[in-house]
Design a protein around this motif. Sequence first.
Motif, PDB file in Angstrom:
ATOM      1  N   GLY A  82     -17.044   1.809  91.905  1.00  0.00           N
ATOM      2  CA  GLY A  82     -16.506   0.956  90.851  1.00  0.00           C
ATOM      3  C   GLY A  82     -17.390   0.949  89.616  1.00  0.00           C
ATOM      4  O   GLY A  82     -16.899   0.992  88.484  1.00  0.00           O
ATOM      5  N   ALA A  83     -18.711   0.906  89.813  1.00  0.00           N
ATOM      6  CA  ALA A  83     -19.642   0.906  88.682  1.00  0.00           C
ATOM      7  C   ALA A  83     -19.516   2.188  87.866  1.00  0.00           C
ATOM      8  O   ALA A  83     -19.497   2.160  86.627  1.00  0.00           O
ATOM      9  N   LEU A  84     -19.397   3.307  88.533  1.00  0.00           N
ATOM     10  CA  LEU A  84     -19.298   4.591  87.836  1.00  0.00           C
ATOM     11  C   LEU A  84     -17.957   4.727  87.112  1.00  0.00           C
ATOM     12  O   LEU A  84     -17.889   5.250  85.986  1.00  0.00           O
ATOM     13  N   MET A  85     -16.883   4.248  87.735  1.00  0.00           N
ATOM     14  CA  MET A  85     -15.574   4.327  87.089  1.00  0.00           C
ATOM     15  C   MET A  85     -15.539   3.472  85.829  1.00  0.00           C
ATOM     16  O   MET A  85     -15.043   3.891  84.778  1.00  0.00           O
ATOM     17  N   PHE A  86     -16.077   2.262  85.923  1.00  0.00           N
ATOM     18  CA  PHE A  86     -16.011   1.385  84.759  1.00  0.00           C
ATOM     19  C   PHE A  86     -16.999   1.817  83.675  1.00  0.00           C
ATOM     20  O   PHE A  86     -16.775   1.543  82.491  1.00  0.00           O
ATOM     21  N   ALA A  87     -18.076   2.479  84.055  1.00  0.00           N
ATOM     22  CA  ALA A  87     -18.988   3.041  83.059  1.00  0.00           C
ATOM     23  C   ALA A  87     -18.269   4.085  82.213  1.00  0.00           C
ATOM     24  O   ALA A  87     -18.399   4.118  80.981  1.00  0.00           O
ATOM     25  N   SER A  88     -17.479   4.941  82.880  1.00  0.00           N
ATOM     26  CA  SER A  88     -16.729   5.961  82.140  1.00  0.00           C
ATOM     27  C   SER A  88     -15.680   5.323  81.236  1.00  0.00           C
ATOM     28  O   SER A  88     -15.446   5.777  80.113  1.00  0.00           O
ATOM     29  N   PHE A  89     -15.047   4.273  81.708  1.00  0.00           N
ATOM     30  CA  PHE A  89     -14.034   3.549  80.941  1.00  0.00           C
ATOM     31  C   PHE A  89     -14.645   2.890  79.700  1.00  0.00           C
ATOM     32  O   PHE A  89     -14.147   3.040  78.571  1.00  0.00           O
ATOM     33  N   GLY A  93     -20.107  -1.144  83.689  1.00  0.00           N
ATOM     34  CA  GLY A  93     -19.438  -1.242  82.395  1.00  0.00           C
ATOM     35  C   GLY A  93     -20.394  -1.534  81.263  1.00  0.00           C
ATOM     36  O   GLY A  93     -20.272  -0.977  80.162  1.00  0.00           O
ATOM     37  N   ALA A  94     -21.372  -2.412  81.505  1.00  0.00           N
ATOM     38  CA  ALA A  94     -22.366  -2.728  80.482  1.00  0.00           C
ATOM     39  C   ALA A  94     -23.186  -1.497  80.117  1.00  0.00           C
ATOM     40  O   ALA A  94     -23.421  -1.197  78.935  1.00  0.00           O
ATOM     41  N   LEU A  95     -23.617  -0.763  81.137  1.00  0.00           N
ATOM     42  CA  LEU A  95     -24.385   0.448  80.888  1.00  0.00           C
ATOM     43  C   LEU A  95     -23.531   1.487  80.159  1.00  0.00           C
ATOM     44  O   LEU A  95     -24.000   2.159  79.233  1.00  0.00           O
ATOM     45  N   GLY A  96     -22.261   1.592  80.543  1.00  0.00           N
ATOM     46  CA  GLY A  96     -21.366   2.530  79.883  1.00  0.00           C
ATOM     47  C   GLY A  96     -21.149   2.184  78.420  1.00  0.00           C
ATOM     48  O   GLY A  96     -21.092   3.076  77.565  1.00  0.00           O
ATOM     49  N   SER A  97     -21.028   0.885  78.102  1.00  0.00           N
ATOM     50  CA  SER A  97     -20.853   0.463  76.710  1.00  0.00           C
ATOM     51  C   SER A  97     -22.046   0.877  75.856  1.00  0.00           C
ATOM     52  O   SER A  97     -21.892   1.415  74.749  1.00  0.00           O
ATOM     53  N   TYR A  98     -23.230   0.624  76.374  1.00  0.00           N
ATOM     54  CA  TYR A  98     -24.434   0.946  75.596  1.00  0.00           C
ATOM     55  C   TYR A  98     -24.628   2.454  75.487  1.00  0.00           C
ATOM     56  O   TYR A  98     -24.873   2.988  74.396  1.00  0.00           O
ATOM     57  N   GLY A 148     -19.086  10.831  80.180  1.00  0.00           N
ATOM     58  CA  GLY A 148     -17.964  10.507  81.046  1.00  0.00           C
ATOM     59  C   GLY A 148     -17.826  11.470  82.207  1.00  0.00           C
ATOM     60  O   GLY A 148     -17.581  11.057  83.348  1.00  0.00           O
ATOM     61  N   LEU A 149     -17.990  12.754  81.943  1.00  0.00           N
ATOM     62  CA  LEU A 149     -17.900  13.747  83.017  1.00  0.00           C
ATOM     63  C   LEU A 149     -19.060  13.607  84.002  1.00  0.00           C
ATOM     64  O   LEU A 149     -18.887  13.821  85.212  1.00  0.00           O
ATOM     65  N   LEU A 150     -20.234  13.227  83.494  1.00  0.00           N
ATOM     66  CA  LEU A 150     -21.387  13.022  84.374  1.00  0.00           C
ATOM     67  C   LEU A 150     -21.135  11.882  85.355  1.00  0.00           C
ATOM     68  O   LEU A 150     -21.494  11.983  86.538  1.00  0.00           O
ATOM     69  N   THR A 151     -20.492  10.804  84.902  1.00  0.00           N
ATOM     70  CA  THR A 151     -20.196   9.690  85.818  1.00  0.00           C
ATOM     71  C   THR A 151     -19.286  10.150  86.955  1.00  0.00           C
ATOM     72  O   THR A 151     -19.460   9.724  88.103  1.00  0.00           O
ATOM     73  N   GLN A 152     -18.346  11.014  86.649  1.00  0.00           N
ATOM     74  CA  GLN A 152     -17.431  11.492  87.697  1.00  0.00           C
ATOM     75  C   GLN A 152     -18.124  12.438  88.669  1.00  0.00           C
ATOM     76  O   GLN A 152     -17.850  12.417  89.870  1.00  0.00           O
TER      77      GLN A 152
END
Length: 398
Positions: A225-232, A354-359, A377-381
């Motif tokens: 979930g953390a990785l998916m929301f980071a990409s989002f 998500g917070a980490l993804g935003s920054y 984004g590709l790295l998170t996947q």
Amino acid sequence: MKNIDAGQNHFELSNSLVLIMAIASGITVSNLYYSQPLLVEIAESFHVTQVSVGFVAMLTQIGYALGMLSILPLADIKEKRFLIVSMLLCSACALLAMYFSFNITVISIASFAVGFTSVVPQLIVPFAAQLANPQERGKIIGSVMSGLFIGILVSRTFSGLIGEYWGWRIVYLIAAALMIILAIFLSRMLPLCPPTSSMKYQELFKSMVNLTKSLPVLREASLNGALMFASFSAFWTSLVFLLESSHYNMGADAAGLFGLVGVTGAMAAPIVGRIADKRSPKFTVVIGMISVTIAYICFITLGFKLWGLIIGVVFLDLGVQSCQISNQARVHSLNDEARNRLNTVYMVSYFSGGALGSYLGSYSYAHFGWYGVCSLGLLTQLIAFIALKTYKAKPHIF
């Protein structure tokens, strides 16, 4: 509306109550995302850089994660309706602080407070799971989450349009009024629901640590979930910068309108929930990850064409929503009495990502441009696929 007896796992959950919960979740979660299409306007208002204003967006997500960690466990030991209404009123105060902010420091503090107090959706989802028949839990969670996810997407459209024509502050004034109205409404519509545990507050945290250690499915779902929301979050935080660049020359209203494109993914949430009930949640997680990967391939190859962005947004929102519904269905099936604590562990991980993804999204755009965001984004996947293969938790559920 009848009250829920202590120890009762479910009762006849009406479609109207599910709709009310979905609408409430969507309106409240919007508080977290109003800022994203407004980042350029906020940066210009306070004369700060893109990286600095990206930090403001990150603080909202951090506040949300800490709010969930502090408040969500209380739903196992306190009456749920009172807790929900109280948090709505606190959220209204935080949104008013955003409206009255006069420098980047104040708006940063207020942004953190908005995140900290906007935890109502994560009180409502476990509430709905508790009321639902176990055989329909995935479908009910999917229905409530569709409202939540539509709120995430439409919030950008709302704030982008209002911010473009009336200024970013008006967005937060309207949001504060909505929280007060919602508090009045839910105080009359939601059933009373007594606590499911007699633990002390301090014991709840020790219990969450033990649950995390003893439940590998919880750990796996939380990481995914953390990785998916980071990409989002990386995409949606940086999209406004791309649209306002020389490639598009569009404003905050255009960034907000992109949220309407993603509603197609949100509308699929109940369908995903039914598939998770019939097939397996982990199966739909894999499908969601593939969808997000396709989205970022569209972004990196076709991101400078409007139709390429639109296709990517549909795949991104559908994929992230599929993973979210499926992961929550897995988590909520683990332990009925500890449902809110399990949800806390999962959602804190989710929004920390998500917070980490935003920054990192705003940082990547500022230093490496659009291709940097797409690479992130590709790295998170890639990490998510590696983690999925690494975990050996309950392989029979495939």
